[in-house]
Design an enzyme around this catalytic site. Structure first.
Site, PDB file in Angstrom:
ATOM      1  CB  ALA A 318      -0.802  -0.118   1.486  1.00  0.00           C
ATOM      2  N   PRO A 319       0.378   2.405  -0.602  1.00  0.00           N
ATOM      3  CG  PRO A 319      -0.451   3.726  -2.617  1.00  0.00           C
ATOM      4  CD  PRO A 319      -1.053   2.255  -1.589  1.00  0.00           C
ATOM      5  N   GLY A 320       2.446   5.028   0.767  1.00  0.00           N
ATOM      6  CA  GLY A 320       2.435   5.728   2.303  1.00  0.00           C
ATOM      7  C   GLY A 320       3.641   5.081   3.055  1.00  0.00           C
ATOM      8  CB  VAL A 321       5.381   6.388   6.319  1.00  0.00           C
ATOM      9  CG1 VAL A 321       6.376   5.993   7.009  1.00  0.00           C
ATOM     10  CG2 VAL A 321       5.354   7.867   5.571  1.00  0.00           C
ATOM     11  NE  ARG A 322       6.673  -0.730   2.421  1.00  0.00           N
ATOM     12  CZ  ARG A 322       6.181  -0.004   1.346  1.00  0.00           C
ATOM     13  NH1 ARG A 322       5.384   0.824   1.323  1.00  0.00           N
ATOM     14  NH2 ARG A 322       6.739  -0.803   0.083  1.00  0.00           N
ATOM     15  N   GLY A 323       4.707   1.125   8.025  1.00  0.00           N
ATOM     16  CA  GLY A 323       4.498   1.105   9.443  1.00  0.00           C
ATOM     17  C   GLY A 323       5.399   0.148  10.416  1.00  0.00           C
ATOM     18  CG  MET A 324       7.509   2.296  12.861  1.00  0.00           C
ATOM     19  SD  MET A 324       8.300   3.369  14.303  1.00  0.00           S
ATOM     20  CE  MET A 324       6.657   4.339  14.679  1.00  0.00           C
ATOM     21  CE  LYS A 339      -3.618  -1.315   9.453  1.00  0.00           C
ATOM     22  NZ  LYS A 339      -4.309  -0.185  10.109  1.00  0.00           N
ATOM     23  CG  ASP A 374     -16.003  -1.842  11.001  1.00  0.00           C
ATOM     24  OD1 ASP A 374     -15.512  -2.526  12.107  1.00  0.00           O
ATOM     25  OD2 ASP A 374     -17.206  -2.393  10.619  1.00  0.00           O
TER      26      ASP A 374
END
Length: 576
Positions: A318-324, A339, A374
């Site tokens: 998914a586009p965006g900053v990679r999650g921690m 996710k 949700d």
């Protein structure tokens, strides 16, 4: 012993359990009118959570009952289950909630068997319910015609929709609604002799509101119609608005809202009615919006497998900053993100896997006030290897090998959540003009305030953890640090003891595990100085610990603060 006998008995036990679940679901739902009339706002919140938890509770009860009634060599013989399914189909064919009963059966099967035994022969991966059913009845609606007088039409509506609490100012409300109706529709519509209003007979209830839902239509055109009602304690019931804009009505039924309570003896009939007035909504979302979130999950899964089978779409990151904490992937042509929890978190994160799961499940049962996406939780997704871009699969296998694995030509995802895909707020702001930046930052601040009003503190309020929906609303979607507002300890930063304190790289004051210092928010939230200054103008009170403490005091005093899912012309949007 002939196999047909245990198969039929197992099918009957499953359906009896479904009837028990539906009866308890109905009892909770039917209490919505009384809770609204008596202004039992805290009981409304408790009932909503209880109804969500009811499904899993009743599935567990039936699973225990099956183990008690049948030996494992019979019950867990998967070769018997095509016969169980066949017997079950015969039992549910005459029902008006047959599609829900299929989902219930699937839940029981999955509680008994490993997911690698799932097949359409044993359970309902594809529905057996026809789209048009012989037993389908006329919709539960009421039709109103103006007969040349809009005022008379509106008056007849509210003669039919009466409560044990009187309307506070019915004549004044009707005059205001008539003006709103004329303002909302083209001039010719209100003069059209074929104009009609169709309303679903049962009232929908959610939080502190009641809603009449239907449509306005002529021979050639139609508009959705929602009329929200409020109970002002000590004053009576107030007709709050008249909404005909499809986008505004769509937001009322949004994936960011709590579920409505409404009596729907024939769920497919009501969902079909909603689908006609909100054609942009998927049926999965509509089922979920009225509390049948498990069936919404079934409809989502069927849409997903149909999409994969009928397109060349492939999973990408998914586009965006990679999650921690989470890794997020998506299908470009399917408006959903998937996710998964990483095996190792960033050192700055103090949570563990169990805590993350707990936080995501918490979101299901709280009032999302239109500001929390949700989620649906899935286990053991199996996708064709060919449906993954190589870079996406390589990253998933690297960061979450305990969750994602290869089995020949199949990718197994052992555990994940799905959410509606949105544009990350930080990416949205990068491409927005000045007016869009101002509007988005204003809504970002409102999102934080409205979550706080619902006793939710996001924890990590970075822009990347919020998304912008297709309607331009800002929604929080990263839940690993979410907590109840009343559990946070909001503090002012103590004054320095000595001049040297301000120069020190370490704080001169103690910090507890639940301490939050709002004065630290500006540089933490905004690297862009211009955005930081603008947000301070719009919502600078969020930097003051006393603001947060005031909300905590109100919540602890039992106040349920109003947050409205629609625009209120000339009225406050929320009491915060």
């Amino acid at each position: 012993m002939p196999q047909q006998w245990p198969a039929a008995a197992i099918a009957r036990t499953i359906l009896d359990g479904f009837d028990n679940y539906r009866e308890h679901f109905r009892q909770i739902t039917d209490g919505a009118r009384e809770r609204f009339e008596k202004a039992l706002w805290q009981q409304i919140q408790s009932a909503a959570a209880a109804r969500i938890n009811l499904y899993e509770e009743k599935v567990s009860e039936v699973t225990v009952r099956l183990h008690e009634a049948f030996t494992d060599d019979v019950l867990l013989d998967v070769s018997l289950w095509p016969l169980v399914k066949s017997a079950y189909i015969g039992l549910i064919d005459p029902r008006f909630d047959d599609e829900l009963s299929e989902t219930w059966y699937n839940s029981i099967f999955c509680s008994l068997f490993s997911h690698d035994l799932i097949s359409d022969g044993c359970m309902f991966i594809h529905t057996t319910r026809p789209s048009l059913r012989a037993h389908e009845r006329a919709a539960q609606t009421r039709i109103y015609r103006p007969d040349g007088h809009l005022s008379g039409l509106l008056a007849r509506i509210f003669e039919d929709y009466r409560f044990d609490v009187p309307y506070a100012d019915l004549s004044g409300d009707l005059a205001r609604l008539q003006a709103q109706l004329r303002e909302s529709l083209p001039d010719w519509v209100c003069k059209d002799p074929q104009l009609q209003v169709e309303l679903f007979s049962p009232v929908l209830y959610r939080n502190k509101g009641a809603y009449l839902v239907g449509r306005i239509f002529t021979q050639d055109e139609q508009w959705p119609l929602v009329i929200p009602l409020l109970h002002r304690e000590g004053h009576g019931i107030e007709i709050d608005a008249l909404i005909t804009d499809e986008a505004d009505v769509s937001i009322i039924f949004s994936f960011t809202r709590s579920y409505f309570m409404v009596d729907v003896p024939v769920p497919a009939e009501f969902v079909g009615f909603l689908k006609r007035i909100l054609p942009g909504k998927h049926v999965a979302e509509l089922y979920t919006s009225i509390g049948f979130y498990k069936h919404g999950k079934s409809e989502f899964y069927r849409a997903l497998i149909n999409h994969l089978a009928s397109t060349d779409d492939r999973f990408i990151m998914a586009p965006g900053v990679r999650g921690m904490v989470m890794s997020v992937f998506t299908l470009p042509g399917f408006n959903t993100v998937f996710k998964i929890i990483k095996d190792r978190f960033s050192p700055s994160k103090s949570v563990d896997r169990a805590t993350v799961i707990e936080k995501y499940r918490l979101v299901k049962s709280v009032d999302r006030v239109g500001r929390l996406a949700d989620t649906q939780e899935f286990s053991d997704f199996r996708f064709p290897l060919s449906k993954f871009e190589p870079e996406c699969l390589a990253e998933l296998l690297e960061v979450a090998p305990s969750t994602v694995s290869l089995e020949g030509d199949t990718v197994l995802v052992r555990h994940c959540w799905t959410e509606r895909r949105m544009t990350p707020l930080n990416l949205y702001l990068e491409n927005a003009n000045d007016a869009q930046v101002r509007e988005a930052l204003d809504d970002y601040g409102l999102a934080i305030k409205q979550l706080a009003a619902a006793n939710i503190f996001p924890g990590d309020m970075l822009l990347k953890n919020f998304g912008v929906t297709r309607h331009g609303r800002v929604v929080f979607y990263d839940y690993d640090e979410i907590t109840f507002l009343t559990e946070a300890n909001f503090r002012h930063i103590p004054p320095p003891r000595f001049p040297e304190d301000e120069m020190s790289s370490e704080p001169w004051y103690s910090i507890g595990p639940h301490d939050v210092f709002p004065e630290e928010f500006p540089p933490f939230l905004f690297a862009d100085i211009g955005q930081r200054r603008l947000f301070n103008q719009l919502h600078g009170e969020l930097y003051d610990a006393d603001y947060w403490k005031g909300l905590q005091d109100a919540i602890r005093a039992g106040k349920v603060i109003d947050v409205f899912p629609y625009r209120r012309k000339g009225r406050e949007q929320a009491i915060v």
